[in-house]
Scaffold this motif. Structure first.
Motif, PDB file in Angstrom:
ATOM      1  N   PRO A  11      10.091 -61.611 -43.437  1.00 55.50           N
ATOM      2  CA  PRO A  11       8.779 -61.152 -42.373  1.00 55.50           C
ATOM      3  C   PRO A  11       8.807 -60.998 -41.014  1.00 55.50           C
ATOM      4  N   GLY A  12       7.958 -60.730 -40.746  1.00 51.95           N
ATOM      5  CA  GLY A  12       7.093 -59.319 -39.398  1.00 51.95           C
ATOM      6  C   GLY A  12       5.871 -60.743 -38.609  1.00 51.95           C
ATOM      7  N   HIS A  13       5.896 -59.823 -37.833  1.00 52.01           N
ATOM      8  CA  HIS A  13       4.579 -60.439 -37.690  1.00 52.01           C
ATOM      9  C   HIS A  13       2.853 -60.125 -37.943  1.00 52.01           C
ATOM     10  N   HIS A  14       3.496 -59.425 -39.560  1.00 53.23           N
ATOM     11  CA  HIS A  14       1.928 -58.603 -40.250  1.00 53.23           C
ATOM     12  C   HIS A  14       1.935 -59.530 -40.579  1.00 53.23           C
ATOM     13  N   GLU A  15       3.078 -60.715 -41.550  1.00 56.59           N
ATOM     14  CA  GLU A  15       2.317 -61.626 -42.351  1.00 56.59           C
ATOM     15  C   GLU A  15       2.311 -62.654 -41.547  1.00 56.59           C
ATOM     16  N   SER A  16       1.813 -62.379 -40.380  1.00 58.08           N
ATOM     17  CA  SER A  16       1.433 -63.877 -39.377  1.00 58.08           C
ATOM     18  C   SER A  16       0.216 -64.997 -39.791  1.00 58.08           C
ATOM     19  N   TYR A  17      -0.209 -65.563 -40.044  1.00 56.68           N
ATOM     20  CA  TYR A  17      -1.791 -66.018 -39.597  1.00 56.68           C
ATOM     21  C   TYR A  17      -2.346 -65.696 -38.689  1.00 56.68           C
ATOM     22  N   ASN A  18      -1.973 -65.414 -37.261  1.00 58.33           N
ATOM     23  CA  ASN A  18      -2.612 -65.691 -36.055  1.00 58.33           C
ATOM     24  C   ASN A  18      -1.960 -64.395 -35.087  1.00 58.33           C
ATOM     25  N   PRO A  19      -1.157 -63.182 -35.441  1.00 59.27           N
ATOM     26  CA  PRO A  19      -0.695 -61.972 -34.732  1.00 59.27           C
ATOM     27  C   PRO A  19      -1.320 -61.206 -34.253  1.00 59.27           C
ATOM     28  N   PRO A  20      -0.856 -60.914 -33.797  1.00 63.15           N
ATOM     29  CA  PRO A  20      -0.873 -60.342 -32.042  1.00 63.15           C
ATOM     30  C   PRO A  20      -1.992 -59.398 -32.459  1.00 63.15           C
ATOM     31  N   PRO A  21      -2.666 -59.072 -31.302  1.00 67.25           N
ATOM     32  CA  PRO A  21      -4.126 -58.045 -31.377  1.00 67.25           C
ATOM     33  C   PRO A  21      -3.576 -56.673 -31.952  1.00 67.25           C
ATOM     34  N   GLU A  22      -2.251 -56.431 -31.384  1.00 63.97           N
ATOM     35  CA  GLU A  22      -2.391 -54.727 -31.773  1.00 63.97           C
ATOM     36  C   GLU A  22      -1.256 -54.633 -33.190  1.00 63.97           C
ATOM     37  N   TYR A  23      -1.622 -55.272 -33.903  1.00 69.21           N
ATOM     38  CA  TYR A  23      -1.165 -55.498 -35.205  1.00 69.21           C
ATOM     39  C   TYR A  23      -2.044 -55.392 -36.142  1.00 69.21           C
ATOM     40  N   LEU A  24      -3.391 -55.879 -35.723  1.00 73.20           N
ATOM     41  CA  LEU A  24      -4.159 -55.797 -36.565  1.00 73.20           C
ATOM     42  C   LEU A  24      -5.111 -54.922 -36.740  1.00 73.20           C
ATOM     43  N   PHE A  25      -6.023 -54.231 -38.125  1.00 73.08           N
ATOM     44  CA  PHE A  25      -6.021 -52.535 -38.622  1.00 73.08           C
ATOM     45  C   PHE A  25      -7.361 -53.065 -37.624  1.00 73.08           C
ATOM     46  N   THR A  26      -7.786 -51.501 -37.105  1.00 76.65           N
ATOM     47  CA  THR A  26      -8.881 -51.161 -36.764  1.00 76.65           C
ATOM     48  C   THR A  26      -9.936 -50.642 -37.979  1.00 76.65           C
ATOM     49  N   ASP A  27     -11.168 -50.235 -37.620  1.00 78.19           N
ATOM     50  CA  ASP A  27     -12.170 -49.854 -38.660  1.00 78.19           C
ATOM     51  C   ASP A  27     -11.366 -48.475 -39.521  1.00 78.19           C
ATOM     52  N   GLU A  28     -10.838 -47.495 -38.773  1.00 76.64           N
ATOM     53  CA  GLU A  28     -10.079 -46.440 -39.483  1.00 76.64           C
ATOM     54  C   GLU A  28      -8.908 -46.767 -39.909  1.00 76.64           C
ATOM     55  N   ARG A  65      -8.374 -48.983 -41.101  1.00 75.82           N
ATOM     56  CA  ARG A  65      -8.634 -50.229 -42.958  1.00 75.82           C
ATOM     57  C   ARG A  65      -9.352 -49.603 -43.830  1.00 75.82           C
ATOM     58  N   ALA A  66      -9.583 -48.760 -43.039  1.00 72.98           N
ATOM     59  CA  ALA A  66     -10.393 -47.263 -44.062  1.00 72.98           C
ATOM     60  C   ALA A  66      -9.440 -46.431 -44.763  1.00 72.98           C
ATOM     61  N   LEU A  67      -8.462 -46.267 -43.835  1.00 72.63           N
ATOM     62  CA  LEU A  67      -7.379 -45.499 -44.583  1.00 72.63           C
ATOM     63  C   LEU A  67      -6.661 -46.045 -45.646  1.00 72.63           C
ATOM     64  N   TRP A  68      -6.236 -47.023 -45.167  1.00 74.02           N
ATOM     65  CA  TRP A  68      -5.810 -48.094 -46.143  1.00 74.02           C
ATOM     66  C   TRP A  68      -5.988 -48.177 -47.354  1.00 74.02           C
ATOM     67  N   GLU A  69      -7.912 -48.762 -47.279  1.00 71.37           N
ATOM     68  CA  GLU A  69      -8.264 -48.206 -49.090  1.00 71.37           C
ATOM     69  C   GLU A  69      -8.162 -47.753 -49.457  1.00 71.37           C
ATOM     70  N   GLN A  70      -8.075 -46.333 -48.673  1.00 69.97           N
ATOM     71  CA  GLN A  70      -8.495 -45.153 -49.835  1.00 69.97           C
ATOM     72  C   GLN A  70      -6.885 -44.885 -49.864  1.00 69.97           C
ATOM     73  N   GLN A  71      -5.454 -45.078 -49.117  1.00 74.40           N
ATOM     74  CA  GLN A  71      -4.553 -44.589 -50.417  1.00 74.40           C
ATOM     75  C   GLN A  71      -4.157 -45.170 -51.623  1.00 74.40           C
ATOM     76  N   ASP A  72      -3.376 -44.497 -51.933  1.00 72.86           N
ATOM     77  CA  ASP A  72      -2.948 -44.638 -52.953  1.00 72.86           C
ATOM     78  C   ASP A  72      -2.179 -46.410 -53.400  1.00 72.86           C
ATOM     79  N   PRO A  73      -2.373 -47.625 -53.897  1.00 72.20           N
ATOM     80  CA  PRO A  73      -1.619 -48.629 -53.537  1.00 72.20           C
ATOM     81  C   PRO A  73       0.367 -48.521 -53.677  1.00 72.20           C
ATOM     82  N   ALA A  74       0.629 -47.490 -53.958  1.00 73.41           N
ATOM     83  CA  ALA A  74       2.483 -47.043 -54.012  1.00 73.41           C
ATOM     84  C   ALA A  74       2.444 -46.526 -52.981  1.00 73.41           C
ATOM     85  N   ASP A  75       1.832 -46.099 -51.764  1.00 68.95           N
ATOM     86  CA  ASP A  75       1.448 -45.719 -50.794  1.00 68.95           C
ATOM     87  C   ASP A  75       1.455 -45.997 -49.778  1.00 68.95           C
ATOM     88  N   ARG A  76       1.042 -47.373 -49.806  1.00 65.96           N
ATOM     89  CA  ARG A  76       1.042 -48.263 -48.756  1.00 65.96           C
ATOM     90  C   ARG A  76       1.982 -48.821 -47.837  1.00 65.96           C
TER      91      ARG A  76
END
Length: 722
Positions: free
Chosen positions: A281-298, A300-311
């Motif tokens: 596990p890395g910083h992504h799995e943390s409940y309090n990750p650093p700010p650079e690991y949080l998704f921006t709105d763009e 997040r929108a790109l993540w939702e559009q992708q296929d689950p296998a491509d994420r």
């Protein structure tokens, strides 16, 4: 006095015997009652007349003499003894209720072998103590046989050894014997499937089963064990015996699932199923990750559009102030179900599959550029015919090309310039043209309708032309042209035909489809396909103007023929097979099975050990004559009927022409080593003809010296590929 003394001695012995009888018969009933059944059986009914057996005859005679004198005294004594036994007579009979296993108690000798009595006249003693004498005579085999045939109870009669009598079994006894022979219980009412009775309960009792006091030796130490233990202790102290090491339970029993596959621990587990390697596990799995690991709105929108296998991440990183505020995992049940599915579908045993690359299954053929030279491009087109160009042929020098067409003309072309040097009108559709392979003559054979024409195009130097004329006029002046069976007629050309170059006409009874030359140039053969006649193949000799039919019987519809380039062999192709004949021995040497429906063309390798044939069902078969009578290789590169095949004289090349408008050139190397198979590689597909009336390329031939190929098509053109 002696007699009187002897009588008194006999009296005394008789009195002693009677006393013994009285002692043995103390349980006997009074005389006025009925006699006992056992005694009556043993004395009267069973062995009646035993006194005549001849034993103790002297004593019995003496006793008979003195019977009258001592009868009064005996009566007095018997009365006195009977009075004393009145009290005992009332007692019950001893054997009235006997639980003994003995079936017959009339003989009191006990359980001893009866063979001990074989030398004695008796076989035991009855209940009164008297001897049981053997029967007067035994049955011989004849009596036994008569008894067996006449006595209806013979089958249930049994001989009793203890009493020497024959006993007839009752129905109950026979049924008992049958039950015992069948392995059943003797008692009919016995239930062999009774429930088991537990004699001992399963409860632990306070007191032991036996109340016997314990042995004294159980409280005293054993001296023998003490001696053994002292010896073992001494051996351990001296180092002779080393005690077992206690192995650590935590080491060696378990193995690391996350270890590498090639570790020595996993090598012992042949069927080890490697666990999936999950990244740490890395910083992504943390409940309090650093700010650079949080998704921006763009993002997040790109993540939702992708296929689950491509994420890249299966979740969206979120930030919480404390661990207490982290919500429950939303996909918990789904993930558990997936894990259960993985366990359910997981194989119980690892299959040792061979990882084969599909490309490795394809034979490693050399690249086409390594097999050059071969024709690749269309260089020249010979135009001038107005109909189908069915046949083409190249001169032995490679300078001239002859072509025959349905427009009734034979044209001679210069190969290098594609210029038409000469045109000969023959007055019919030309089926086949063939140039004489002998370079010392310049002759061309043309087949049209039922005539084979011999042309001298005069396209060579004077020496070659003179030798050609000499060959045609080699027949002596006094001889007449020979005729083959009155069917083939030879004639010379006259007038205008002679000026055009015609020299000879060979008239056949039927339409000729193909002509081929022998390698030496003096013989040529013609084919007339006809199922109704055996006149399908003719061989002509130019020098003698003679024709002959080599086959007396029809063995199929002949399609094409060819001479062997070296040996005196003749190839005849029918619809489905190719027959090879030895012209010297005049016999068939081999029959090749092509596995094709209809053979269209055939060509023989310049070496003479390989043959290719094309068929109308799109197949090209390569035969190795030294290997088998079946095709060594079957090529299905064409999509339509194969019209013509040809070998190159010098280069390892062969070509096939088809109705799909293409010519496929293949590399075919033949090795001198018989253990090495030919190398067959398709190298080029040549296209240059236009499809006309569903017909494409009709004939193909190679240049004699260059790696060039000529093709003639239904579009009335001839192409040269170099």
């Amino acid at each position: 006095m002696k007699k009187a003394g002897g009588k008194t001695a006999l009296k005394r012995s008789k009195e002693e015997d009677e006393e013994q009888n009285q002692i043995f018969n103390f349980n006997r009933k009074p005389a006025d009652e009925d006699k006992d059944d056992d005694l009556s059986d043993s004395e009267d009914s069973v062995y009646s007349g035993l006194e005549d057996s001849g034993s103790d005859s002297e004593e019995e005679e003496g006793s008979d003499d003195d019977e009258e004198e001592g009868s009064d005294d005996n009566d007095d004594k018997m009365k006195e003894k009977k009075e004393g036994e009145v009290s005992e007579e009332k007692k019950k009979h001893e054997y009235e209720h006997d639980s003994s296993d003995e079936e017959d108690i009339r003989n009191t000798v006990g359980n001893i072998p009866m063979e001990w009595y074989k030398d004695f006249p008796h076989i035991g003693y009855n209940l009164d103590g008297k001897k049981i004498y053997k029967p007067i005579r035994n049955k011989d085999e004849l009596d036994d046989f008569l008894d067996k045939m006449e006595n209806p109870e013979y089958w249930r009669t049994v001989h009793d050894k203890q009493t020497g009598s024959d006993v007839v079994l009752s129905d109950d006894q026979v049924e008992l014997v049958n039950r015992l022979q069948r392995g059943q219980f003797g008692d009919v009412n016995f239930n062999e499937c009774e429930p088991m009775v537990e004699f001992f309960s399963s409860d632990v009792m306070i007191h032991p089963v036996t109340n016997r006091p314990a042995d004294k030796r159980s409280f005293i130490p054993s001296l023998t064990e003490k001696e053994k233990v002292s010896k073992l202790v001494h051996a351990i102290k001296m180092g002779w015996i080393k005690p077992r090491r206690v192995e650590d339970d935590g080491r060696g029993r378990y193995y690391n699932l996350w270890a590498s596959e090639d570790s020595s621990i996993l090598a012992r587990h042949k069927m080890h199923l490697p666990a999936p390697k999950i990244p740490l596990p890395g910083h992504h799995e943390s409940y309090n990750p650093p700010p650079e690991y949080l998704f921006t709105d763009e993002e997040r929108a790109l993540w939702e559009q992708q296929d689950p296998a491509d994420r890249k991440l299966p979740f969206v990183p979120r930030k919480y102030s404390s661990l207490r505020q982290v919500p429950a995992f939303s996909q918990f049940i789904h993930e558990r179900f997936e894990r259960c599915l993985d366990l359910y579908l997981c194989p119980r045993q690892r299959k040792m599959r061979v990882n084969v690359n599909p490309e490795d299954l394809i034979p490693q053929l050399p690249k086409p550029k390594d097999l050059q030279p071969f024709p690749t491009t269309r260089s020249l087109v010979y135009r001038g015919h107005s109909g189908l160009v069915r046949s083409i042929s190249v001169s032995p020098s490679g300078q001239w090309l002859a072509s025959g067409s349905d427009d009734g003309s034979v044209r001679f072309w210069e190969v290098c310039s594609s210029r038409c040097m000469k045109t000969v009108q023959v007055g019919g559709a030309v089926k086949s043209v063939a140039w004489n392979p002998n370079p010392s003559v310049c002759l061309l054979a043309v087949a049209l309708d039922s005539v084979v024409l011999i042309l001298s195009p005069s396209l060579a130097d004077k020496q070659v032309i003179l030798s050609s004329e000499r060959l045609l006029s080699a027949q002596q002046e006094g001889e007449e042209p020979a005729e083959g069976n009155g069917s083939v007629v030879w004639s010379e050309a006259e007038g205008e035909e002679l000026n055009q170059g015609l020299r000879l006409k060979i008239q056949h009874p039927k339409a000729v489809h193909q002509v081929v030359w022998h390698a030496k140039g003096d013989y040529l053969a013609s084919v007339m396909p006809d199922n109704t006649s055996h006149l399908q193949v003719y061989i002509h000799q130019l020098s003698r103007r003679r024709s002959q039919n080599p086959f007396s019987r029809n063995k199929g519809l002949v399609q094409c023929i060819s001479f062997h380039p070296i040996r005196p062999y003749f190839f005849v192709a029918t619809q489905r097979s190719i027959r090879i004949y030895n012209l010297v021995k005049q016999e068939m040497t081999k029959k090749l099975q092509t596995n094709s429906k209809w053979i269209s063309s055939m060509a023989v390798h310049p070496g003479g050990d390989h043959v290719i044939c094309g068929s109308y069902d799109c197949k090209l078969s390569w035969f190795d004559l030294d290997l088998s009578t079946k095709p060594y290789k079957m090529l299905r590169h064409h999509k339509k009927a194969v019209r013509g095949v040809a070998y190159h004289r010098l280069y390892p090349l062969f070509a096939s022409a088809s109705d799909d408008g293409s010519v496929i050139v293949c590399h075919g190397t033949v090795y001198n080593d018989l253990l090495q198979n030919p190398l067959i590689v398709p190298v080029k597909v040549l296209r240059g003809h236009v499809m006309t009336h569903d017909l494409g390329v009709l004939d193909v031939t190679f240049h004699p010296t260059q790696p060039w190929v000529f093709s003639s098509g239904a579009d009335a053109t001839i192409c040269l590929f170099t």
